[in-house]
Structure formats: structure tokens, C-alpha cells
Design an enzyme around this catalytic site. Structure first.
Site, PDB file in Angstrom:
ATOM      1  N   LYS A  29     -15.010   2.740  -5.841  1.00  0.00           N
ATOM      2  CA  LYS A  29     -16.223   2.536  -6.638  1.00  0.00           C
ATOM      3  C   LYS A  29     -16.176   1.231  -7.416  1.00  0.00           C
ATOM      4  CE  LYS A  29     -18.359   6.956  -6.452  1.00  0.00           C
ATOM      5  NZ  LYS A  29     -19.041   8.097  -7.013  1.00  0.00           N
TER       6      LYS A  29
ATOM      7  N   LYS B 102     -17.121   7.633   4.516  1.00  0.00           N
ATOM      8  CA  LYS B 102     -17.601   8.961   4.110  1.00  0.00           C
ATOM      9  C   LYS B 102     -19.115   8.976   3.907  1.00  0.00           C
ATOM     10  CE  LYS B 102     -17.364  10.397  -0.247  1.00  0.00           C
ATOM     11  NZ  LYS B 102     -17.998  11.427  -1.080  1.00  0.00           N
TER      12      LYS B 102
ATOM     13  N   LYS C  81     -24.116  10.526  -1.086  1.00  0.00           N
ATOM     14  CA  LYS C  81     -25.515  10.617  -1.504  1.00  0.00           C
ATOM     15  C   LYS C  81     -26.018   9.296  -2.071  1.00  0.00           C
ATOM     16  CE  LYS C  81     -24.178  13.816  -4.915  1.00  0.00           C
ATOM     17  NZ  LYS C  81     -23.009  13.296  -5.612  1.00  0.00           N
TER      18      LYS C  81
HETATM   19  N1  AQP Z   1     -18.951  13.355   2.975  1.00  0.00           N
HETATM   20  C1  AQP Z   1     -18.490  14.460   2.414  1.00  0.00           C
HETATM   21  N2  AQP Z   1     -17.910  15.407   3.175  1.00  0.00           N
HETATM   22  C2  AQP Z   1     -17.443  16.569   2.612  1.00  0.00           C
HETATM   23  N3  AQP Z   1     -17.533  16.828   1.287  1.00  0.00           N
HETATM   24  C3  AQP Z   1     -18.113  15.901   0.511  1.00  0.00           C
HETATM   25  N4  AQP Z   1     -18.350  15.852  -0.812  1.00  0.00           N
HETATM   26  C4  AQP Z   1     -18.972  14.684  -1.118  1.00  0.00           C
HETATM   27  N5  AQP Z   1     -19.139  13.955  -0.006  1.00  0.00           N
HETATM   28  C5  AQP Z   1     -18.619  14.690   1.015  1.00  0.00           C
HETATM   29  C6  AQP Z   1     -18.006  16.911  -1.742  1.00  0.00           C
HETATM   30  O1  AQP Z   1     -19.167  17.224  -2.500  1.00  0.00           O
HETATM   31  C7  AQP Z   1     -18.763  17.638  -3.812  1.00  0.00           C
HETATM   32  C8  AQP Z   1     -19.566  16.922  -4.840  1.00  0.00           C
HETATM   33  O2  AQP Z   1     -19.275  15.556  -4.840  1.00  0.00           O
HETATM   34  P1  AQP Z   1     -19.670  14.700  -6.124  1.00  0.00           P
HETATM   35  O3  AQP Z   1     -21.119  14.733  -6.346  1.00  0.00           O
HETATM   36  O4  AQP Z   1     -18.857  15.144  -7.264  1.00  0.00           O
HETATM   37  O5  AQP Z   1     -19.210  13.255  -5.823  1.00  0.00           O
HETATM   38  P2  AQP Z   1     -18.652  12.564  -4.570  1.00  0.00           P
HETATM   39  O6  AQP Z   1     -17.477  13.293  -4.049  1.00  0.00           O
HETATM   40  O7  AQP Z   1     -18.451  11.124  -4.958  1.00  0.00           O
HETATM   41  O8  AQP Z   1     -19.884  12.725  -3.560  1.00  0.00           O
HETATM   42  P3  AQP Z   1     -20.889  11.652  -3.034  1.00  0.00           P
HETATM   43  O9  AQP Z   1     -21.937  12.381  -2.254  1.00  0.00           O
HETATM   44  O10 AQP Z   1     -20.131  10.576  -2.329  1.00  0.00           O
HETATM   45  O11 AQP Z   1     -21.538  11.107  -4.367  1.00  0.00           O
HETATM   46  P4  AQP Z   1     -21.715   9.623  -4.861  1.00  0.00           P
HETATM   47  O12 AQP Z   1     -22.399   8.902  -3.743  1.00  0.00           O
HETATM   48  O13 AQP Z   1     -22.541   9.728  -6.091  1.00  0.00           O
HETATM   49  O14 AQP Z   1     -20.335   9.110  -5.140  1.00  0.00           O
HETATM   50  C9  AQP Z   1     -17.266  17.368  -3.908  1.00  0.00           C
HETATM   51  O15 AQP Z   1     -16.581  18.585  -3.710  1.00  0.00           O
HETATM   52  C10 AQP Z   1     -16.997  16.436  -2.779  1.00  0.00           C
HETATM   53  O16 AQP Z   1     -15.688  16.545  -2.293  1.00  0.00           O
END
Ligand code: AQP
Length: 337
Positions: free
Chosen positions: A119, A201, A204
Site C-alpha cells: 500500500k 490479488k 475492491k
Molecule cells: N482477493 C481476495 N481473495 C480472498 N480473500 C480476500 N479478501 C480480500 N481480498 C481477497 C479478504 O476479505 C476480507 C476483508 O478484506 P479488507 O476489506 O479488510 O481488506 P483487504 O484484505 O485489503 O481487501 P481488499 O478488497 O483488497 O480491500 P482494499 O482494496 O481496500 O485494500 C479479508 O479477510 C481479506 O483477507
């Protein structure tokens, strides 16, 4: 169920940031499994808005997404009567415990966190201290509720490890205070990859809308995104080293259908990528359509969502305060009389 059995249930905590529209990565990595656990565990599921502001958010959008994320929890099957569903900023103990735990977390261990490194590159003009101490707040989230189990996707496992280290360190100094939690991955879909860049990965917050399939995408959009998914130049549907695109589509199909790789390979033998991509798209669209419908009903009733938030905050606050009071006493803080 009698009172005693209810008290013996293990505790689960998990959360999702309202930092964008939730993807099928969030669904498979988290939400889908949370629903299964609600019968057997005491579950707390949080919309982690304090975490979301480690990346700059538009205030009106953040507010809207907080409601939407809570509604999606319920649309995915979480019953607010059986689970404590709440918003992180409604329970001040999260921020309070995070401060204490900051003093038990080493600069060096935070520097090694992969998410921080990723990040800081992605948001290079805003490498703020919150982004750095994100795992400490996450440790506070989990430890406040004495959680036994934390169901997460693969990307969050490193943060569970540091949570265990911080809890162990605190317990060593002050005696048994925190339960040491365990991170649990889903059987399939622990790491869903981007459809546009399958070595990355699915997220969102990806700026390329075609890279991620959102839980609320309509049927045609879901199918179109899968048809366009990046794959290699081959045609055989078979899991293999270096075929990130096809491997990812197989993972997604397996997670939605429960089929094994061998079954998928047999089903698509001699049929090529095109057929497979359409089948994955249709399967995912079919699975998400009832979620979208229920989401529409829930978001139409803001008063109901607010009542769920309020009830959840009051249940979570009660539990969180018990742990925080214990921590404050152990470190030597005085209590107002
Ligand atoms: N690509 C993924 N595959 C499987 N699990 C995923 N998670 C996120 N992306 C994937 C799981 O979703 C939960 C919530 O995640 P988060 O909102 O706490 O943040 P993150 O892991 O950083 O998810 P994002 O979607 O990538 O958010 P942004 O883009 O805001 O950083 C967690 O259990 C995570 O493992």
C-alpha cells in the site's frame, strides 16, 4: 440451547473495510464462510471504518459504503439476531486498545508487513502512520473480544500472526490477559486474483473496474467480466504452473460449485477457454443474484439498518469494555472514582 452451552461457544471476530464495493474476493475469502459459522460460534462481524481511512476516503461515500457493507453482511446470510454486527467507530475501545498495543509492537515487525509495503507503493503520496500501524488496530479488534478464531483471506494471515505475537508479548509481561487467536482460511477461494492481472490479488479498491467482480454487479456485467478475463494463449482447462489466469478461474469455479480440479478438468475437456469462461460467469452470476435482491430490500430500509448498528454497537461495547478495563488495570492506569 441452554445458557451454559451458549457461554461455551468459541468466539469469532472478523471484519471488512468499507473502502469500496465488495468483490467476490471478499465474498469467497470471508463473507461466504461467515454465514456457515454463525450456528456454532459466537460471532462478531465488524465494518472496519477506522481501517478504511488509512487510505483517503470521500466522507459521503464512506458513510454510504458503511451502510452498504452492513447490508451486504446480512444479504449474504448473516442474521443480526445470531451475530453481533457492528461498525468499528461506534465502539471507541478499538482505538483505545490500539494505542496501548502500539506500545507493545515493534517498529521493525510493522516494517515487514507485506500489506504496508504494497500500500505504501500504491498510495505513495499518503504513506501515513495509520497505514503503518494498521495491524495494531487489527490486533485490538480481535483481542478486545477474546476471539478464538478469525476467518480471513490469505492476504490477512500475516496480520493474524502479528496479532498473536503482540498478545503473547503482553501476556508475558502482565500475565494471561488475551486469548491467542487462530487465523482460519476458507477451503477454496483464500486468494482470488484480479481478472485483468491474474498475478495480482483482486481488490475492491482496484481502479480498473474490469479487474474485479463486485458482489453487486448485475448478471450481464458478471458474465462480460469473466468472458474478458485475461488468460494465456492455450486452450486446455487444466491447472498448471504459470497459467495464473486459468488457475484463478478454476479456483473461483471450484469455490462456487464445490467441484474439485479433476472434476472441472473432466467437465471442460476438449471445450476450450471460451466455454469455461462463460460457465464461470453464469455460475457466479446465479450465486450472487439472490444476494443482490436481498441487498436491495435491506438498503431500502435505513431505519432497520440503523437499529442493527445500534444494537450491535451496544453488545460489542459491553464485551470490549470488559477487556479494556482489565488491560488498563494491568498496565497501571487509575480508574476515575
Ligand atoms: N482477493 C481476495 N481473495 C480472498 N480473500 C480476500 N479478501 C480480500 N481480498 C481477497 C479478504 O476479505 C476480507 C476483508 O478484506 P479488507 O476489506 O479488510 O481488506 P483487504 O484484505 O485489503 O481487501 P481488499 O478488497 O483488497 O480491500 P482494499 O482494496 O481496500 O485494500 C479479508 O479477510 C481479506 O483477507
Amino acid at each position: 440451547m441452554d445458557q451454559q452451552t451458549a457461554e461455551q461457544k468459541k468466539v469469532i471476530f472478523s471484519g471488512i473495510q468499507p473502502s469500496g464495493m465488495l468483490t467476490i474476493g471478499n465474498y469467497l475469502g470471508s463473507l461466504k464462510n461467515w454465514g456457515r459459522l454463525q450456528q456454532d460460534y459466537d460471532c462478531l462481524y465488524c465494518v472496519v471504518d477506522l481501517h478504511a481511512i488509512t487510505v483517503r476516503q470521500d466522507p459521503a461515500t464512506l458513510r454510504k459504503r458503511t451502510y452498504e457493507t452492513l447490508a451486504l453482511y446480512m444479504a449474504c446470510g448473516l442474521d443480526p439476531e445470531k451475530n453481533t454486527l457492528f461498525v468499528q467507530s461506534h465502539v471507541p475501545a478499538h482505538a483505545e486498545l490500539a494505542w496501548v498495543l502500539n506500545c507493545f509492537t515493534m517498529f521493525g515487525e510493522l516494517s515487514r508487513m507485506t500489506q504496508f509495503k504494497d500500500k505504501s507503493k500504491k498510495y505513495s503520496s499518503n504513506v501515513n502512520a495509520g497505514l503503518f500501524t494498521y495491524p495494531v488496530l487489527m490486533a485490538a479488534d480481535i483481542l478486545l473480544y477474546q476471539a478464538d478464531v478469525v476467518p480471513v483471506g490469505m492476504d490477512q494471515m500475516q496480520h493474524i500472526e502479528i496479532t498473536r505475537d503482540i498478545a503473547g508479548r503482553f501476556n508475558q509481561v502482565y500475565g494471561e490477559t488475551f486469548r491467542i487467536p487462530e487465523g482460519v482460511l476458507p477451503k477454496a477461494g483464500a486468494k482470488v486474483m484480479s481478472l485483468a492481472e491474474p498475478e495480482k490479488k483482486m481488490s475492491k479498491s482496484d481502479s480498473n473496474g474490469n479487474a474485479s467482480v463486485y458482489i453487486l454487479d448485475d448478471r450481464d456485467t458478471v458474465i462480460r467480466k469473466f468472458r474478458r478475463a485475461v488468460t494465456d494463449s492455450g486452450s486446455e482447462v487444466r491447472r498448471a504452473e504459470g497459467k495464473d489466469g486459468i488457475n484463478n478461474l478454476m479456483t473461483i469455479y471450484a469455490a462456487f460449485t464445490g467441484k474439485t480440479d479433476a472434476e472441472i478438468e473432466a467437465e471442460f475437456a476438449g471445450r476450450g477457454y471460451g466455454d469455461f469462461k462463460s460457465a464461470v460467469g453464469e455460475t457466479v452470476a446465479d450465486a450472487l443474484s439472490p444476494v443482490r435482491e436481498r441487498f436491495g430490500q435491506l438498503t431500502a430500509d435505513k431505519a432497520y439498518l440503523e437499529s442493527v448498528m445500534k444494537d450491535g454497537a451496544s453488545r460489542a461495547s459491553y464485551l470490549a469494555r470488559k477487556t479494556l478495563t482489565k488491560v488498563y488495570r494491568k498496565v497501571g492506569f487509575t480508574q476515575p472514582k
